[in-house]
Design a protein around this motif. Structure first.
Motif, mmCIF file in Angstrom:
data_model
loop_
_atom_site.group_PDB
_atom_site.id
_atom_site.type_symbol
_atom_site.label_atom_id
_atom_site.label_comp_id
_atom_site.label_asym_id
_atom_site.label_seq_id
_atom_site.Cartn_x
_atom_site.Cartn_y
_atom_site.Cartn_z
ATOM 1 N N GLU A 60 0.620 1.747 8.827
ATOM 2 C CA GLU A 60 0.803 0.516 8.053
ATOM 3 C C GLU A 60 0.732 0.805 6.559
ATOM 4 N N GLU A 61 -0.079 1.792 6.170
ATOM 5 C CA GLU A 61 -0.197 2.158 4.757
ATOM 6 C C GLU A 61 1.137 2.669 4.201
ATOM 7 N N HIS A 62 1.894 3.359 5.043
ATOM 8 C CA HIS A 62 3.214 3.826 4.622
ATOM 9 C C HIS A 62 4.105 2.638 4.273
ATOM 10 N N LEU A 63 4.129 1.647 5.150
ATOM 11 C CA LEU A 63 4.975 0.472 4.942
ATOM 12 C C LEU A 63 4.490 -0.360 3.759
ATOM 13 N N ALA A 64 3.178 -0.457 3.570
ATOM 14 C CA ALA A 64 2.633 -1.217 2.438
ATOM 15 C C ALA A 64 3.028 -0.567 1.108
ATOM 16 N N TRP A 65 3.156 0.753 1.085
ATOM 17 C CA TRP A 65 3.527 1.486 -0.126
ATOM 18 C C TRP A 65 5.010 1.322 -0.447
ATOM 19 N N ALA A 66 5.847 1.170 0.562
ATOM 20 C CA ALA A 66 7.301 1.258 0.414
ATOM 21 C C ALA A 66 7.935 -0.013 -0.147
ATOM 22 N N ASP A 67 8.937 0.197 -1.007
ATOM 23 C CA ASP A 67 9.813 -0.887 -1.449
ATOM 24 C C ASP A 67 11.056 -0.952 -0.565
#
Length: 109
Positions: A60-67
């Motif tokens: 989920e941290e990957h997706l939270a970081w991504a634009d």
């Protein structure tokens, strides 16, 4: 713009290296060269991260970081790719999809 490049997981097949990988000391035998090529063509000022789901899970941290999430998949990866797209959509992150699966079946996506 933070770009997350995602290579979906392979199911337990010859391509997944799930069993043979221990003989080669490698978790994957198919590097995500298409995604890496796309990454090289993006503006250098855009931070990028690669998640190869044959090596590590998508967090989920990957997706939270991504634009934006860039995903590339072959047919054998379609279930995992669909999960990546669903998760990105749920997180409100736009998805750019490419690779053999999306090229052949673009009308079904």
């Amino acid at each position: 713009m933070n770009i997350l490049l995602v290579s979906p997981a392979y199911p337990p097949t010859f391509w997944s290296m799930q069993h043979a990988g221990r003989f080669f000391h490698a978790p994957s035998n198919v590097p995500p060269l298409g995604l890496l090529t796309v990454a090289a063509m993006l503006p250098q000022v855009w931070p990028q991260r690669l998640v190869d789901m044959s090596v590590e899970p998508l967090q989920e941290e990957h997706l939270a970081w991504a634009d934006a999430v860039f995903v590339s998949a072959m047919d054998i990866q379609m279930q995992s790719a669909a999960t990546v797209v669903r998760r990105a959509n749920a997180a409100g992150v736009p998805v750019v999809a490419g690779g053999p699966h999306y090229t052949l079946y673009h009308e079904t996506v």
